[in-house]
Enzyme design. Structure first.
Site, PDB file in Angstrom:
ATOM      1  NE  ARG A 105      -2.559   0.030   3.634  1.00 19.32           N
ATOM      2  CZ  ARG A 105      -3.359   0.372   4.627  1.00 19.32           C
ATOM      3  NH1 ARG A 105      -4.657   0.432   4.414  1.00 19.32           N
ATOM      4  NH2 ARG A 105      -2.895   0.663   5.808  1.00 19.32           N
ATOM      5  CB  THR A 109      -2.392   7.039  -2.812  1.00 19.87           C
ATOM      6  OG1 THR A 109      -1.703   5.781  -2.963  1.00 19.87           O
ATOM      7  CG2 THR A 109      -1.555   8.156  -3.424  1.00 19.87           C
ATOM      8  CG  ASP A 201       2.521  -3.377   9.295  1.00 17.57           C
ATOM      9  OD1 ASP A 201       2.594  -2.364   8.589  1.00 17.57           O
ATOM     10  OD2 ASP A 201       2.765  -4.525   8.868  1.00 17.57           O
ATOM     11  CG  ASP A 204       6.176  -3.754  10.241  1.00 22.08           C
ATOM     12  OD1 ASP A 204       6.914  -4.141   9.317  1.00 22.08           O
ATOM     13  OD2 ASP A 204       5.825  -2.575  10.383  1.00 22.08           O
TER      14      ASP A 204
HETATM   15  C1  PRP Z   1      -1.051  -4.690   4.326  1.00 30.02           C
HETATM   16  C2  PRP Z   1      -1.864  -5.968   4.348  1.00 30.02           C
HETATM   17  C3  PRP Z   1      -2.622  -5.881   3.052  1.00 30.02           C
HETATM   18  C4  PRP Z   1      -2.906  -4.413   2.944  1.00 30.02           C
HETATM   19  C5  PRP Z   1      -4.301  -4.162   3.374  1.00 30.02           C
HETATM   20  O1  PRP Z   1       0.062  -4.823   3.522  1.00 30.02           O
HETATM   21  O2  PRP Z   1      -1.121  -7.131   4.467  1.00 30.02           O
HETATM   22  O3  PRP Z   1      -1.909  -6.373   1.940  1.00 30.02           O
HETATM   23  O4  PRP Z   1      -1.987  -3.732   3.821  1.00 30.02           O
HETATM   24  O5  PRP Z   1      -4.671  -2.850   3.164  1.00 30.02           O
HETATM   25  P1  PRP Z   1      -5.785  -2.409   2.112  1.00 30.02           P
HETATM   26  O6  PRP Z   1      -6.964  -3.295   2.323  1.00 30.02           O
HETATM   27  O7  PRP Z   1      -6.045  -0.986   2.495  1.00 30.02           O
HETATM   28  O8  PRP Z   1      -5.201  -2.537   0.737  1.00 30.02           O
HETATM   29  P2  PRP Z   1       1.212  -3.698   3.386  1.00 30.02           P
HETATM   30  O9  PRP Z   1       0.907  -2.758   2.277  1.00 30.02           O
HETATM   31  O10 PRP Z   1       1.443  -3.085   4.722  1.00 30.02           O
HETATM   32  O11 PRP Z   1       2.466  -4.525   2.889  1.00 30.02           O
HETATM   33  P3  PRP Z   1       3.478  -5.478   3.681  1.00 30.02           P
HETATM   34  O12 PRP Z   1       2.730  -6.726   4.065  1.00 30.02           O
HETATM   35  O13 PRP Z   1       4.526  -5.762   2.674  1.00 30.02           O
HETATM   36  O14 PRP Z   1       3.972  -4.733   4.890  1.00 30.02           O
HETATM   37  N1  URA Z   2      -2.317  -3.431   7.033  1.00 27.49           N
HETATM   38  C1  URA Z   2      -2.027  -3.908   8.258  1.00 27.49           C
HETATM   39  O1  URA Z   2      -1.064  -4.652   8.431  1.00 27.49           O
HETATM   40  N2  URA Z   2      -2.822  -3.534   9.282  1.00 27.49           N
HETATM   41  C2  URA Z   2      -3.864  -2.722   9.146  1.00 27.49           C
HETATM   42  O2  URA Z   2      -4.565  -2.429  10.130  1.00 27.49           O
HETATM   43  C3  URA Z   2      -4.151  -2.235   7.861  1.00 27.49           C
HETATM   44  C4  URA Z   2      -3.362  -2.601   6.821  1.00 27.49           C
END
Ligand code: PRP
Ligand code: URA
Length: 211
Positions: A105, A109, A201, A204
């Protein structure tokens, strides 16, 4: 078209593991184990309509009519956080293919950015399970489902752990044919797109990259 079902199983084991998953004191090794337990419980539900084929196996006693999964199943973890879910489901169905899909994400945005796509062209899949623990705005899930549809996957299901109502509504509006399997639907998104109360997160916490 009416939206496909939203399944949030009302099961004590799901609630028990989800409580520990949300706890900010849960360290990454336990967090990963809990993602595994929860994913397996949800996969049990999400796989309920897989097609079977009759086979005969030889037990030590006699020939026995049995059934095995006939559908060609694809697990599609959205990187990073979906990885633990795919490992958990592979333990239950090792014959499944795994297609890695890298989306993140954009922090400003909140729109998904695709950076990796390992979907094969001639896949022959019958059903694809999109795996992502967090369904927040729904942008990532919608993009993953769109990519699977463009690749010609005939049946698609989404399996996640925690959703915001906004994310559920967004996927149901964009993809009313895709059922959703979740452990919980929480209260809301905050102003930076995180699920409240959520768990923070998921990537993380799974991989120990919280600063
Ligand atoms: C997180 C999560 C989803 C997304 C959800 O990933 O694992 O993929 O956000 O958010 P949305 O419904 O608003 O699209 P992130 O972008 O943090 O990536 P990462 O797992 O690589 O940290
Ligand atoms: N991605 C995450 O990991 N946690 C949230 O709450 C939203 C997006």
């Amino acid at each position: 078209m009416p939206a496909a079902p939203l399944f949030v199983p009302n099961h004590p084991l799901l609630k028990h593991h989800l409580a520990a998953l949300r706890d900010k004191g849960t360290p990454p090794p336990l967090f990963r184990a809990l993602v595994c337990h929860l994913s397996q419980l949800l996969f049990y539900e999400a796989a309920r309509d897989l097609r079977l084929t009759p086979v005969t196996v030889e037990t030590p006693m006699a020939a026995c009519p049995a059934e095995t999964v006939a559908d060609c199943v694809g697990l599609v973890p959205v990187l990073r956080a979906g990885l633990g879910m795919a490992d958990a489901m592979l333990e239950m169905l090792p014959e499944a293919s795994v297609w890695h899909l890298g989306l993140y994400r954009d922090h400003a945005t909140l729109k998904p950015v695709t950076y990796y796509n390992k979907l094969p062209a001639n896949h022959g899949l019958d059903v694809g399970f999109v795996l992502d623990p967090m369904l927040a705005t729904g942008g990532s899930a919608n993009e993953a489902i769109r990519i699977l549809k463009a690749a010609g996957v005939p049946r698609i299901k989404f399996v996640g752990l925690i959703a915001a109502p906004e994310g559920v509504a967004a996927v149901q509006a964009a993809h009313p044919d895709v059922p959703l399997y979740l452990a919980a639907v929480d209260d809301r998104l905050n102003d930076i797109g995180y699920i409240v109360p959520g768990l923070g997160d998921a990537g993380d916490r799974q991989f120990g990259t919280t600063c």
